[in-house]
Design a protein around this motif. Structure first.
Motif, PDB file in Angstrom:
ATOM      1  N   ASP A  66       0.829  -1.160  -0.106  1.00 30.79           N
ATOM      2  CA  ASP A  66      -0.040   0.071   0.052  1.00 30.79           C
ATOM      3  C   ASP A  66       0.994   1.376   0.017  1.00 30.79           C
ATOM      4  O   ASP A  66       0.817   2.243   0.865  1.00 30.79           O
ATOM      5  CB  ASP A  66      -0.884  -0.025   1.172  1.00 30.79           C
ATOM      6  N   HIS A 190      -0.976  -3.884  -3.418  1.00 27.25           N
ATOM      7  CA  HIS A 190      -1.873  -2.850  -3.333  1.00 27.25           C
ATOM      8  C   HIS A 190      -3.178  -3.431  -2.901  1.00 27.25           C
ATOM      9  O   HIS A 190      -3.630  -4.552  -3.505  1.00 27.25           O
ATOM     10  CB  HIS A 190      -1.957  -1.759  -4.137  1.00 27.25           C
ATOM     11  N   GLU A 191      -3.931  -2.844  -2.093  1.00 30.22           N
ATOM     12  CA  GLU A 191      -5.443  -3.229  -1.936  1.00 30.22           C
ATOM     13  C   GLU A 191      -6.380  -3.656  -3.190  1.00 30.22           C
ATOM     14  O   GLU A 191      -7.043  -4.247  -3.285  1.00 30.22           O
ATOM     15  CB  GLU A 191      -6.172  -2.041  -1.197  1.00 30.22           C
ATOM     16  N   ARG A 192      -5.780  -2.743  -4.093  1.00 28.15           N
ATOM     17  CA  ARG A 192      -6.531  -2.869  -5.532  1.00 28.15           C
ATOM     18  C   ARG A 192      -5.930  -4.021  -6.519  1.00 28.15           C
ATOM     19  O   ARG A 192      -6.326  -4.252  -7.554  1.00 28.15           O
ATOM     20  CB  ARG A 192      -6.408  -1.504  -6.302  1.00 28.15           C
ATOM     21  N   ARG A 232      -1.344   2.002  -7.443  1.00 34.85           N
ATOM     22  CA  ARG A 232      -0.964   0.851  -6.761  1.00 34.85           C
ATOM     23  C   ARG A 232       0.497   1.095  -6.255  1.00 34.85           C
ATOM     24  O   ARG A 232       1.322   0.478  -5.308  1.00 34.85           O
ATOM     25  CB  ARG A 232      -1.080  -0.414  -7.833  1.00 34.85           C
ATOM     26  N   ARG A 338      -3.940  -9.621  -5.184  1.00 34.39           N
ATOM     27  CA  ARG A 338      -5.173  -9.744  -4.491  1.00 34.39           C
ATOM     28  C   ARG A 338      -6.195 -10.873  -5.228  1.00 34.39           C
ATOM     29  O   ARG A 338      -6.039 -10.988  -6.456  1.00 34.39           O
ATOM     30  CB  ARG A 338      -6.036  -8.625  -4.726  1.00 34.39           C
ATOM     31  N   ARG A 347      -6.515 -11.070   3.903  1.00 32.55           N
ATOM     32  CA  ARG A 347      -5.541  -9.901   3.586  1.00 32.55           C
ATOM     33  C   ARG A 347      -4.795  -9.138   4.642  1.00 32.55           C
ATOM     34  O   ARG A 347      -3.506  -8.934   4.472  1.00 32.55           O
ATOM     35  CB  ARG A 347      -6.700  -8.546   3.194  1.00 32.55           C
ATOM     36  N   ARG A 348      -5.335  -9.328   6.050  1.00 35.84           N
ATOM     37  CA  ARG A 348      -4.405  -9.178   7.141  1.00 35.84           C
ATOM     38  C   ARG A 348      -3.293 -10.059   7.279  1.00 35.84           C
ATOM     39  O   ARG A 348      -2.007  -9.882   7.666  1.00 35.84           O
ATOM     40  CB  ARG A 348      -5.311  -8.880   8.361  1.00 35.84           C
TER      41      ARG A 348
END
Ligand code: DHB
Length: 376
Positions: A66, A190-192, A232, A338, A347-348
């Motif tokens: 991130d 990245h989250e995305r 990203r 992802r 995710r964590r």
């Protein structure tokens, strides 16, 4: 081509039979990170002139979570190992140029290739070429013909075991003549979704974005690509990003695949004919090079002394290294991408592992020694 050069250097006659032409092979954009084993082999074959001149030696690489950068100092973690950024297309050009000078024979545009009697004392290869139907009696045949080639299917299913993972996403890649955003690579979680900042030279960048398998190139304008890449990579890196028109754009699926054994009778498999890795970590060509380095040694031993011990040990020796690279490429993909069914827990766990790597020399060393390439 590497194996043909190795055999040529040892005075063993070899013929390379290729389905396409030289322009096609040299024009295909592939990965660009060479392990030390690949660099060493190019030097040993005296085809490293351009590599030594323009290859970019990288002593480190970067993970990003991130937007937070984590530097991995590969050289100090591995006792001095590095990787070299030099496009696979350039490697092919060097191999073909040297082949012309050294009488390494390449048959281009060979269609309808078939392998017969692979488990007999005289296997043979037939194809349709520029002079019509051709046929070659061989001592050995090595299938270096890629995942979609004919060699693997010449091995009867009853002796073959295959192992596979297909990933629920692809990589959208571009090439652009702009300076790279960093002097090293950045593997960004990245989250995305995943992004990779790579390069071919100080003035040519190679970038990738994780994308859906159903996505269309037409939906990815350069502007959309750069905008998503900037998100990203995070604001600090994005501030240094130079945008420009792309001159190549493509989507590639990701797969892990291994076919065992890598030998049947007098037919041997090498590279993508036997195994595929997802691109994360750039192991594909390097693994093919380590396969044929082992095969080169085995054939040299056979023709020098008559001993079949190298030939007989090839499959298990090669597979031991292949599976370690499969493990690493799968792990590096799992760490950085992802997944569609990921929940908050998954995710964590990913975030915790990257954070752990950032603070642990032991974890960094495990990454680094796999990244630079395990010993043969
Ligand atoms: C490149 C490709 C990869 O898969 C990778 O891990 C690093 C670099 C590249 O094309 O530059």
């Amino acid at each position: 081509m590497f194996l043909a050069h190795l055999l040529n250097q040892a005075g063993i006659e070899a013929v390379v039979v290729e389905r396409k032409d030289r322009e096609y092979v040299e024009g295909r954009v592939r990965a660009g990170v060479l392990e030390q084993v690949t660099v060493d082999l190019m030097r040993r074959l005296s085809i490293s002139g351009r590599l030594d001149e323009i290859g970019l030696v990288h002593t480190g690489t970067n993970l990003s979570l991130d937007g937070r950068m984590i530097h991995i100092d590969m050289a100090s973690l591995t006792g001095g190992s590095t990787v070299t950024v030099y496009g696979q297309q350039e490697v092919m050009k060097d191999l073909f140029d040297a082949a012309e000078k050294r009488d390494v024979r390449v048959v281009w545009n060979a269609s309808d290739v078939t392998i017969q009697d692979a488990d007999s004392a005289r296997p043979n290869l037939a194809w349709h070429g520029e002079n019509g139907a051709e046929r070659l009696e061989c001592d050995f045949i090595v299938g270096c013909d890629g995942f979609h080639g004919v060699s693997r299917s010449a091995i009867p299913p009853r002796v073959q075991k295959t192992f596979e993972r297909v990933y629920p996403f692809g990589w959208l890649g571009i090439l652009a003549d702009v300076p790279p955003v960093d002097h090293e690579l950045i593997y960004a979680n990245h989250e995305r979704g995943f992004a990779l900042a790579s390069m071919r030279s100080p003035t040519r960048s190679r970038y990738y974005l994780q994308c859906g398998l159903d996505e269309e190139l037409a939906d990815w304008s350069d502007e959309r690509f750069w905008d998503e890449l900037a998100i990203r990579l995070g604001p600090d890196v994005a501030a240094r990003l130079t945008r420009g028109p792309s001159f190549e754009k493509s989507i590639a699926p990701l797969r892990s695949f291994v076919s065992e054994p890598m030998r049947w009778g007098r037919l041997f498999l090498a590279g993508d004919a036997a195994h595929i890795v997802p691109p994360t970590g750039a192991k594909g060509m390097n693994l093919a090079v380590s396969d044929v380095t082992m095969l080169g040694e085995a054939f040299e031993e056979f023709y020098r002394s008559g001993s079949t011990s190298g030939i007989d040990g090839y499959s298990s020796r090669a597979l031991a290294r292949v599976w370690k690279a499969e493990r690493f490429s799968w792990w590096f993909t799992s760490l950085t991408h992802r997944f569609p069914n990921m929940d908050g827990f998954d995710r964590r766990i990913q975030m915790a592992e990257i954070d752990y790597i950032s603070g642990s020399a032991a974890a960094q060393r495990a990454l680094a020694e796999n990244y630079v390439g395990l010993p043969l």
